[in-house]
Design an enzyme around this catalytic site. Structure first.
Site, PDB file in Angstrom:
ATOM      1  N   CYS A   1       0.941  -1.136  -0.109  1.00 49.81           N
ATOM      2  CA  CYS A   1      -0.248  -0.098   0.091  1.00 49.81           C
ATOM      3  C   CYS A   1       0.784   1.325  -0.056  1.00 49.81           C
ATOM      4  CB  CYS A   1      -0.997  -0.034   1.166  1.00 49.81           C
ATOM      5  SG  CYS A   1      -0.255   0.270   2.904  1.00 49.81           S
TER       6      CYS A   1
ATOM      7  N   ARG B   1       4.857 -24.767  18.464  1.00 49.32           N
ATOM      8  CA  ARG B   1       4.860 -26.182  18.158  1.00 49.32           C
ATOM      9  C   ARG B   1       5.957 -26.815  18.580  1.00 49.32           C
ATOM     10  NH1 ARG B   1       5.791 -23.382  13.015  1.00 49.32           N
ATOM     11  NH2 ARG B   1       8.108 -23.882  12.289  1.00 49.32           N
ATOM     12  N   ASP B   2       5.840 -28.355  18.713  1.00 50.18           N
ATOM     13  CA  ASP B   2       6.945 -29.078  19.049  1.00 50.18           C
ATOM     14  C   ASP B   2       7.614 -28.697  20.588  1.00 50.18           C
ATOM     15  OD1 ASP B   2       6.667 -30.652  16.538  1.00 50.18           O
ATOM     16  OD2 ASP B   2       8.016 -29.067  15.710  1.00 50.18           O
ATOM     17  N   SER B   3       6.667 -28.428  21.400  1.00 50.16           N
ATOM     18  CA  SER B   3       6.883 -28.013  22.606  1.00 50.16           C
ATOM     19  C   SER B   3       7.876 -26.929  22.791  1.00 50.16           C
ATOM     20  CB  SER B   3       7.708 -29.247  23.454  1.00 50.16           C
ATOM     21  OG  SER B   3       6.548 -30.303  23.464  1.00 50.16           O
ATOM     22  N   ARG B   4       7.633 -25.860  22.065  1.00 44.07           N
ATOM     23  CA  ARG B   4       8.721 -24.604  22.035  1.00 44.07           C
ATOM     24  C   ARG B   4       7.620 -23.415  21.449  1.00 44.07           C
ATOM     25  NH1 ARG B   4      10.643 -23.125  17.013  1.00 44.07           N
ATOM     26  NH2 ARG B   4      10.470 -24.935  15.332  1.00 44.07           N
TER      27      ARG B   4
END
Length: 282
Positions: free
Chosen positions: A119, A262-265
């Site tokens: 923009c 995700r993945d415990s982090r």
């Protein structure tokens, strides 16, 4: 209307080829029309066309109109229904009748003039435009334990009926401090899924959502922070990454922003105080 559509695909594995049935996420246009004006002079005007997955269309319209600052409370809406006179469009036109006292600022519906990456406006102008629609920085005592965020991706995935069949649809989920999922909405568009969720909460008089967080199945663009800020959400978490402007806007909003959940982090980009337990530094 179905969330999924059947298709026959050719699956290639190594040198082998088989034909197999598959399912795709449905994508259809939705035109949102407003009925407005005094009782003696009602008018109609189309305000938006969005590509969405059919379902919860009324919530999508209400969420869109609220986050754009057109409506403020459920009583601003007299009715919200598909147009029967446009039956040839198969339910893809929705008319929202506003209370005669609602005054519309049409300039607020130019939603992409300040959220598009092309923009030409700077980040400061973008944030200033959004701040004009909000009550200011988000306050409140909402906080969660890191374990709650770690568990959200799997909890949300288990509720994603359309994703399970297609692998090609986004989710937005509302959760409380205990990690309980209160609302989950799916759509082929990230912003549509969030509009549906906010629209559902709006209709239940849950706004501002100062005691809840929102979890998103994709990345965090600035328009998703904008909508969440407008709804008063103190925490936004997502499987994917935020953009630089999304982080900048979240800081202005005093919103906790968590990415790569995700993945415990996960990564915290601002307002980490809402994450309860101490996290060891490595």
């Amino acid at each position: 209307m179905s969330l999924v559509a059947p298709v026959i695909v050719h699956k290639i594995s190594g040198e082998g080829l088989i034909e197999s049935p598959d399912l795709l996420a449905v994508e259809e246009p939705l035109e949102i029309r407003l009925g407005f004006g005094p009782v003696a002079d009602r008018q109609q005007r189309p305000v938006s066309v969005t590509m969405r997955t059919p379902g919860h269309d009324e919530e999508l319209a209400m969420g869109f109109l609220f986050t754009e600052g057109i409506i403020q409370k459920p009583t601003d809406i007299v009715s919200c229904r598909h147009c029967v006179q446009d039956a040839h469009k198969e339910g893809n036109v929705l008319r929202v009748e506003l209370h005669p006292d609602v005054v519309i600022d049409w300039s607020r519906l130019e939603r992409n003039t300040f959220t598009s990456s092309s923009c030409g406006l700077c980040g400061k102008a973008t944030i200033d435009a959004v701040m004009a629609l909000t009550p200011g920085p988000i306050a409140g005592n909402f906080s969660v334990d890191p374990a709650i965020l770690h568990a959200l991706p799997e909890r949300v995935r288990q509720t994603q009926r359309a994703f399970a069949y297609t692998g090609g649809i986004h989710a937005a989920a509302l959760f409380d401090a205990s990690g309980t999922l209160l609302i989950v909405r799916e759509d082929i568009g990230r912003h549509n899924a969030l509009d549906k969720l906010i629209g559902a909460a709006f209709w239940q008089n849950w706004l501002p959502m100062s005691e809840f967080g929102i979890f998103l199945s994709g990345r965090i663009g600035v328009e998703l922070v904008q909508k969440s800020w407008r709804a008063g959400v103190p925490m936004l978490a997502a499987v994917g990454a935020p953009s630089s402007l999304a982080v900048q806007m979240a800081k202005e909003a005093h919103m906790t922003l968590a990415g790569f959940v995700r993945d415990s982090r996960f990564n915290l980009y601002c307002e980490p105080v809402r994450i309860l337990s101490q996290i060891s530094h490595e």
